[in-house]
Write an enzyme that holds these catalytic residues in place. Structure first.
Site, PDB file in Angstrom:
ATOM      1  N   GLU A 218       0.852  -1.188   0.000  1.00 22.24           N
ATOM      2  CA  GLU A 218       0.000   0.000   0.000  1.00 22.24           C
ATOM      3  C   GLU A 218       0.888   1.239   0.000  1.00 22.24           C
ATOM      4  OE1 GLU A 218      -2.826   2.281   3.263  1.00 22.24           O
ATOM      5  OE2 GLU A 218      -2.332   0.173   3.532  1.00 22.24           O
ATOM      6  N   GLU A 223      -2.990  11.040   3.030  1.00 21.04           N
ATOM      7  CA  GLU A 223      -3.979  10.880   4.086  1.00 21.04           C
ATOM      8  C   GLU A 223      -3.987  12.217   4.795  1.00 21.04           C
ATOM      9  OE1 GLU A 223      -4.673   6.740   5.792  1.00 21.04           O
ATOM     10  OE2 GLU A 223      -2.501   6.961   5.887  1.00 21.04           O
TER      11      GLU A 223
END
EC number: 3.2.1.4
Length: 463
Positions: A218, A223
């Site tokens: 990932e 974020e």
């Protein structure tokens, strides 16, 4: 990243012409993917528009038999309808989704995701959508970014403390794990995995009878919210991952006035994020040696937070998983682009924007505070483009995308939320699990911090 979820949805994978009776498309509402124009760029030819769309995750969808009995109960499966993979595939229909009701709108090259939507019973429901970039062939677009860059514009101004607008890469299968028991595949958002190794009812498109987590590499490109953000690689082996990762967070790295409303990167306005995956020979065939973050706003390059550049060139916590070399291999083979918005009932997103990580208080990110004060919270992604380093923000040559609206290494380890797991044996439904609907006989009491939200006559969910 975003947590796994489950929402009532609908159908329409028929166009790919490879369906058989196995987790068959339902007939309640057609599955119509919102179109989202993206751009692939080269230094010689500029940026060329791609025929792409987005698809909502499989776990958000209602699955039922021919009599509309739910195929999922108490966070797992109805063992009468799904005693094994073959029987489940024969019995169960997976439905499409009303994307607008699920908080998703797309127009041209712009994608907007909402955390909350008005509820038919009054107030708001948390929808927290997670979507994947889909090609015209009904399979995921595989971005091969080793030695390349990814750029996009983002508006985080409506995301307060505790919200997380995420844009990241996951090493999912191109077809979403489609197989003889699941022909819906990527066209219905199947096959999700990430470095938190989530335990889901379906594992890569197949009934997860063993209760295993599904781990994969990932790469968290963004974020963030209006107060803080992180860039974090998470490398994996076949069965385990560097779940915390080694991220670059400007605030956590000692630059508290770099990212936020009115700061160097002014999050009250739209800005551009450029992420470059640098190799030892400067080409996609090389070994990944560093990841660099850059920003532009109002058409102007913004100096890095750190004088030597905002670059990740090592990750000690990932050494057991192959470090950046492993991530480079994943980027070379191709990864799926993921979009999401979510908040956190357990940790209030403190790992992202509180304490060492950001200016928010330890309780500011409580979803109840967000709902009370910011029910319209949302994130806007636009002008997504990828290709040769330097090509995605170059205004010369070819047909560029529309303009955005008017080396030392520093890493910052974070403590992430726990991954989604199997439901408890007690009769309390988990977050995201089914809690009601015609024919449903499972647990109807939702776990603390969530309530049972009506989706349709056959499906309600703990949100």
């Amino acid at each position: 990243m975003a947590p796994s979820a489950t929402l009532p949805l609908t159908t329409a994978i028929l166009a790919i012409g490879r369906l058989v009776a196995a987790q068959q498309p339902g007939t309640s509402t057609p599955e119509v993917h919102p179109k989202l124009t993206t751009y692939k760029c080269t230094t010689s030819g500029g940026c060329v528009a791609q025929d792409t769309s987005v698809v909502l995750d499989w776990n958000y969808r209602w699955m039922h038999d021919a009599n509309y009995n739910s195929c999922t109960v108490n966070g797992g499966v109805n063992t009468t309808l799904c005693p094994d993979e073959a029987t489940c595939g024969k019995n169960c229909y997976i439905e499409g989704v009303d994307y607008a009701a699920s908080g998703v709108t797309a127009s041209g090259s712009t994608l907007t995701l909402n955390q909350y939507m008005p509820s038919s019973s009054g107030g708001y429901s948390s929808v927290s959508p997670r979507l994947y970039l889909l090609g015209p062939d009904g399979e995921y677009v595989m971005l091969k970014l080793n030695g390349q860059e990814l750029s996009f514009d983002v508006d985080l101004s409506a995301l307060p403390c505790g919200e997380n607008g995420s844009l990241y890469l996951s090493q999912m299968d191109e077809n979403g794990g489609a197989n003889q028991y699941n022909t819906a595949g990527a066209n219905y958002g199947s096959g999700y995995c990430d470095a938190q190794c989530p335990v889901q009812t379906w594992r890569n498109g197949t009934l997860n009878t063993s209760g295993q987590g599904f781990c994969c590499n990932e790469m968290d490109i963004l974020e963030g919210n209006s107060r803080a953000n992180a860039l974090t690689p998470h490398s994996c082996t076949a069965t385990a991952c560097d779940s915390a990762g080694c991220g670059f967070n400007p605030y956590g790295s000692g630059y508290p006035n770099y990212f936020g409303p009115g700061d160097t990167v002014d999050t009250s306005k739209t800005f551009t994020i450029i992420t470059q995956f640098n190799t030892d020979n400067g080409s996609p065939s090389g070994n990944l040696v560093s990841i660099t973050r850059k920003y532009r706003q109002n058409g102007v390059d913004i100096p890095s937070a750190k004088p030597g550049g905002d670059t990740i060139s090592s990750c000690p916590s990932a050494s057991a998983y192959g470090g950046l070399a492993t991530m480079g291999k994943a980027l070379s083979s191709g990864m799926v682009l993921v979009f999401s918005i979510w908040n956190d009932n357990s940790q209030y997103m403190n790992w992202l924007d509180s304490g060492r990580a950001g200016p928010c208080s330890s309780t500011e990110g409580n979803p109840s505070n967000i709902l009370a004060n910011n029910p319209g919270t949302h994130v806007v992604y636009s002008n997504i483009r990828w290709g040769d380093i330097g090509s995605t923000t170059n205004s010369t040559g070819g047909n560029p995308p529309p303009p955005p609206p008017p080396a030392s290494s520093t890493t910052f380890s974070t403590t992430r939320r726990s991954s989604t797991t199997s439901s408890s044996p007690s009769c309390t439904q988990t977050h995201w699990g089914q809690c009601g609907g015609i024919g449903y006989t499972g647990c109807k009491t939702c776990t603390s911090g969530t309530t049972c939200q009506y989706g349709n006559d056959y499906y309600s969910q703990c949100l």
